[in-house]
Design an enzyme around this catalytic site. Structure first.
Site, PDB file in Angstrom:
ATOM      1  CG  ASP A   8     -17.857 -65.299 -49.203  1.00 38.15           C
ATOM      2  OD1 ASP A   8     -17.058 -64.976 -50.238  1.00 38.15           O
ATOM      3  OD2 ASP A   8     -17.188 -66.231 -48.705  1.00 38.15           O
ATOM      4  CG  HIS A   9     -15.179 -61.750 -47.147  1.00 38.92           C
ATOM      5  ND1 HIS A   9     -15.848 -62.455 -46.341  1.00 38.92           N
ATOM      6  CD2 HIS A   9     -13.829 -62.251 -47.061  1.00 38.92           C
ATOM      7  CE1 HIS A   9     -15.262 -63.560 -45.996  1.00 38.92           C
ATOM      8  NE2 HIS A   9     -13.980 -63.529 -46.368  1.00 38.92           N
ATOM      9  CB  CYS A  66     -18.023 -68.432 -51.082  1.00 37.32           C
ATOM     10  SG  CYS A  66     -17.908 -70.234 -51.336  1.00 37.32           S
ATOM     11  N   GLY A  67     -15.306 -68.027 -51.762  1.00 36.12           N
ATOM     12  CA  GLY A  67     -13.671 -68.206 -52.026  1.00 36.12           C
ATOM     13  C   GLY A  67     -13.580 -69.460 -52.913  1.00 36.12           C
ATOM     14  CB  THR A  68     -13.555 -73.067 -52.227  1.00 38.35           C
ATOM     15  OG1 THR A  68     -14.559 -73.270 -51.318  1.00 38.35           O
ATOM     16  CG2 THR A  68     -12.171 -72.861 -51.623  1.00 38.35           C
ATOM     17  N   GLY A  69     -16.130 -71.600 -53.619  1.00 41.24           N
ATOM     18  CA  GLY A  69     -17.419 -72.107 -54.144  1.00 41.24           C
ATOM     19  C   GLY A  69     -18.148 -73.254 -53.566  1.00 41.24           C
ATOM     20  N   GLY A  71     -18.665 -73.432 -49.970  1.00 37.91           N
ATOM     21  CA  GLY A  71     -19.557 -73.203 -49.012  1.00 37.91           C
ATOM     22  C   GLY A  71     -21.019 -72.770 -49.612  1.00 37.91           C
ATOM     23  CG  MET A  72     -21.417 -69.174 -51.969  1.00 36.64           C
ATOM     24  SD  MET A  72     -22.843 -68.484 -51.241  1.00 36.64           S
ATOM     25  CE  MET A  72     -22.470 -66.779 -51.168  1.00 36.64           C
ATOM     26  CG  HIS A  99     -25.523 -85.345 -67.946  1.00 35.12           C
ATOM     27  ND1 HIS A  99     -24.468 -86.182 -68.030  1.00 35.12           N
ATOM     28  CD2 HIS A  99     -25.721 -85.249 -69.232  1.00 35.12           C
ATOM     29  CE1 HIS A  99     -24.175 -86.708 -69.005  1.00 35.12           C
ATOM     30  NE2 HIS A  99     -24.858 -85.927 -69.891  1.00 35.12           N
ATOM     31  NE  ARG A 133     -27.524 -92.184 -70.324  1.00 36.08           N
ATOM     32  CZ  ARG A 133     -27.368 -91.293 -71.449  1.00 36.08           C
ATOM     33  NH1 ARG A 133     -28.079 -90.950 -72.307  1.00 36.08           N
ATOM     34  NH2 ARG A 133     -25.979 -90.597 -71.804  1.00 36.08           N
ATOM     35  CG  HIS A 134     -29.052 -87.402 -68.582  1.00 38.20           C
ATOM     36  ND1 HIS A 134     -27.963 -87.875 -67.920  1.00 38.20           N
ATOM     37  CD2 HIS A 134     -28.957 -87.491 -70.030  1.00 38.20           C
ATOM     38  CE1 HIS A 134     -26.954 -88.387 -68.837  1.00 38.20           C
ATOM     39  NE2 HIS A 134     -27.547 -88.272 -70.256  1.00 38.20           N
TER      40      HIS A 134
END
Ligand code: RB5
Length: 152
Positions: A8-9, A66-69, A71-72, A99, A133-134
């Site tokens: 985003d912006h 995005c700003g924080t990651g 939302g994406m 993992h 296991r992963h």
């Protein structure tokens, strides 16, 4: 690898830097937008586009900013077959592949510096999923996804 990127912006500047870095590393980049940070862009519109390319196989991986990651990452994880990891350090980026087999990386353009972001991208692209296991745990997520889609 073909890598779909979107922002985003608020993530635009980091996306542009990551595009340059991916090209330096020899990857093909598909830019799903935004194409400018001059006006506000809604992260779901761009994130769904890039995550959809990964889900359909048009891209091998996706990187969303995005700003924080947050939302994406929420957006991308709504797309069937996409496993998105929001990473703010290289260790998490590596383990999100080993993992969790994350096929989409989400980054925070306002929370992570550009040098660290490049390190996260490098660690993420350089790691492959572990088995054992992963794999069993990842299969449980995929089984749930299939059941939920059938309404069960
Ligand atoms: C945009 O202001 C901001 O909300 C967005 O970039 C992101 O951080 C959302 O999770």
């Amino acid at each position: 690898m073909k890598i779909a990127v979107a922002s985003d912006h608020a993530g635009f500047a980091m996306k542009e830097d990551i595009k340059n870095y991916l090209s330096e590393l020899g990857h093909d980049v598909e830019d799903c937008g935004a194409y400018s940070d001059e006006k506000s862009a809604d992260y779901p519109d761009l994130g769904i586009r890039a995550a959809g390319m990964v889900a359909s196989g048009e891209a091998d991986r996706g990187i969303l900013v995005c700003g924080t990651g947050v939302g994406m990452s929420i957006t991308a994880n709504k797309v069937k077959g996409v496993y998105a990891a929001l990473c703010a350090d290289e260790f998490t980026a590596r383990l999100s592949r080993e993992h969790n087999a994350a096929n989409v990386l989400a980054l925070g353009g306002r929370t992570t510096g550009p040098g660290l972001a490049r390190g996260i991208v490098k660690a993420w692209l350089g790691s492959e999923p572990d088995g054992g296991r992963h794999l069993v745990r990842r299969q449980k997520i995929a089984d749930y996804e299939s059941r939920a889609q059938k309404g069960g």
